[in-house]
Write an enzyme that holds these catalytic residues in place. Structure first.
Site, PDB file in Angstrom:
ATOM      1  N   GLU A  29       0.828  -1.198   0.000  1.00 54.85           N
ATOM      2  CA  GLU A  29       0.000   0.000   0.000  1.00 54.85           C
ATOM      3  C   GLU A  29       0.868   1.255   0.000  1.00 54.85           C
ATOM      4  OE1 GLU A  29      -2.195  -0.800   3.519  1.00 54.85           O
ATOM      5  OE2 GLU A  29      -3.059  -2.640   2.689  1.00 54.85           O
ATOM      6  N   LEU A  58      -5.986  -1.574  -0.758  1.00 57.71           N
ATOM      7  CA  LEU A  58      -5.941  -1.620   0.703  1.00 57.71           C
ATOM      8  C   LEU A  58      -6.539  -2.953   1.153  1.00 57.71           C
ATOM      9  CD1 LEU A  58      -5.295   0.109   3.255  1.00 57.71           C
ATOM     10  CD2 LEU A  58      -7.674   0.823   3.216  1.00 57.71           C
ATOM     11  N   ALA A  59      -5.765  -4.034   0.974  1.00 53.50           N
ATOM     12  CA  ALA A  59      -6.258  -5.382   1.267  1.00 53.50           C
ATOM     13  C   ALA A  59      -5.075  -6.304   1.525  1.00 53.50           C
ATOM     14  CB  ALA A  59      -7.095  -5.905   0.102  1.00 53.50           C
ATOM     15  N   GLU A  60      -4.729  -6.472   2.796  1.00 54.47           N
ATOM     16  CA  GLU A  60      -3.574  -7.308   3.135  1.00 54.47           C
ATOM     17  C   GLU A  60      -3.749  -8.755   2.680  1.00 54.47           C
ATOM     18  OE1 GLU A  60      -4.862  -5.055   5.178  1.00 54.47           O
ATOM     19  OE2 GLU A  60      -3.179  -3.662   5.361  1.00 54.47           O
ATOM     20  N   GLN A  82       1.728  -2.510   5.832  1.00 53.32           N
ATOM     21  CA  GLN A  82       1.988  -1.129   6.213  1.00 53.32           C
ATOM     22  C   GLN A  82       2.294  -0.960   7.702  1.00 53.32           C
ATOM     23  OE1 GLN A  82      -1.005   2.189   5.565  1.00 53.32           O
ATOM     24  NE2 GLN A  82       0.383   2.493   3.825  1.00 53.32           N
ATOM     25  N   PHE A  83       1.588  -1.682   8.554  1.00 52.47           N
ATOM     26  CA  PHE A  83       1.898  -1.776   9.986  1.00 52.47           C
ATOM     27  C   PHE A  83       1.612  -3.215  10.395  1.00 52.47           C
ATOM     28  CE2 PHE A  83       0.968   2.694   9.406  1.00 52.47           C
ATOM     29  CZ  PHE A  83       1.983   3.313  10.113  1.00 52.47           C
ATOM     30  N   PHE A  86      -1.678  -4.998  11.388  1.00 48.07           N
ATOM     31  CA  PHE A  86      -2.668  -5.413  10.390  1.00 48.07           C
ATOM     32  C   PHE A  86      -2.421  -6.835   9.891  1.00 48.07           C
ATOM     33  CE2 PHE A  86      -2.454  -0.671   9.030  1.00 48.07           C
ATOM     34  CZ  PHE A  86      -3.107  -0.304  10.185  1.00 48.07           C
ATOM     35  N   HIS A 129      -1.166  -0.103  15.633  1.00 50.07           N
ATOM     36  CA  HIS A 129      -0.008   0.168  14.790  1.00 50.07           C
ATOM     37  C   HIS A 129       1.302  -0.260  15.451  1.00 50.07           C
ATOM     38  CE1 HIS A 129      -2.961   2.541  12.671  1.00 50.07           C
ATOM     39  NE2 HIS A 129      -2.092   2.883  11.752  1.00 50.07           N
TER      40      HIS A 129
END
Length: 325
Positions: A29, A58-60, A82-83, A86, A129
């Protein structure tokens, strides 16, 4: 040699391996034009093109599935979550698929995927996060879990991770991204994925740590040196697999051990380290092993994280406890 921050060393490692191997792909992302939320991939899309460095939805879960498919086709994906808080959205891809691929196919296929992700407290991030979830990953056979504490290690470990045929969870502590600089070779070099590193030699007590807690341990060691206490600080670097030989060697040398983690006492990998010490070096101990960790609560909102996170004073207290046993 060049003076680099940890984030610069990570970017440099990605650049080195993308030049070295055209099958290395970077995606996640906002990693393209924006260079990621912390700018770890800044400039890579401009240098290597949109086919090799690209943004995802936006979809892990989609990122994980894409990484598996690409790996099966001969690529070496380096996706960014991203973190790491997640990670639950991508758990099936990591633990249900990547970790089992070699065994499931009798060695016909592997998952040479390196999942990069920031984590860690002390920088006042929003909820979910900063969580330290490395222990959850380390409990799954088939995964390597790597956590660098210095720019030199960050670059060498990331290059090794990308070249590995095993799936690697490569965790980057946010507090360390730009907190200091270190001399880092500008060319390619590797750091083994399964070796700890003695960051400070000592003879009275061994402190085992990883990530940002390595620096807290070094600060504690400096304070105690004024009291003529010699503290050995061992950076685990890899929390799965653990470098058990290095752990045992240090305990046999000092006779006392403190294990430090930022994660909650019930989480992380400290308990595993203690168990290995008890299994393999208990007769070398002069005192029970002490753990220093966060409280067994949900990671607090940022206003309270300063009193929740372990620090060098907690480590000093833990060291004094084993010395005074």
């Amino acid at each position: 040699m060049a003076q680099m921050t940890l984030i610069q060393a990570i970017t440099d490692a990605l650049r080195v391996e993308m030049k070295n191997d055209p099958n290395v792909l970077v995606f996640g992302e906002d990693v393209g034009v924006n260079g990621g939320v912390f700018r770890a991939t800044e400039g890579l899309q401009a240098e290597f093109g949109e086919q090799r460095v690209f943004d995802t939805p936006l979809a892990e879960s989609g990122i994980g599935g894409l990484a598996i498919g690409l790996a099966l086709q001969g690529y070496r994906p380096v996706p960014e979550v991203q973190f790491f808080g997640f990670v639950f959205e991508i758990m099936d891809s990591i633990c249900g698929q990547m970790a089992r691929m070699r065994y499931r196919t009798g060695g016909r296929f592997t998952s040479p995927v390196t999942i990069r992700s920031p984590f860690g407290g002390g920088v006042h991030t929003p909820e979910m996060h900063a969580d330290s979830l490395e222990g959850m990953m380390a409990q799954h056979p088939g995964l390597r879990v790597v956590i660098p504490s210095t720019p030199y290690d960050a670059k060498g470990l990331l290059i090794s991770a990308i070249r590995s045929n095993d799936p690697v969870i490569y965790l980057e502590h946010m507090k360390l991204y730009r907190s200091f600089r270190q001399e880092v070779p500008e060319g390619e070099y590797t750091v083994p994925l399964d070796k700890a590193d003695v960051k400070r030699e000592g003879k009275d007590v061994s402190v085992f740590a990883y990530g940002a807690m390595v620096h807290a341990a070094l600060k504690a060691a400096e304070e105690l040196e004024k009291e003529n206490v010699s503290v050995e600080v061992v950076d685990l670097r890899s929390v799965s697999p653990l470098d058990i030989d290095a752990i045992v060697a240090s305990v046999e040398k000092t006779g006392r051990a403190v294990v430090v983690q930022e994660a909650q006492m019930q989480a992380g990998v400290a308990a595993h380290v203690v168990a290995e010490i008890n299994d393999r070096a208990v007769l070398s101990l002069e005192a029970p092993v002490v753990r220093v960790a966060a409280a067994d609560t949900i990671f607090p909102f940022s206003q309270a994280e300063g009193v929740w996170l372990p620090n060098h004073k907690d480590i000093v207290e833990g060291i004094q406890k084993v010395l005074n046993f």
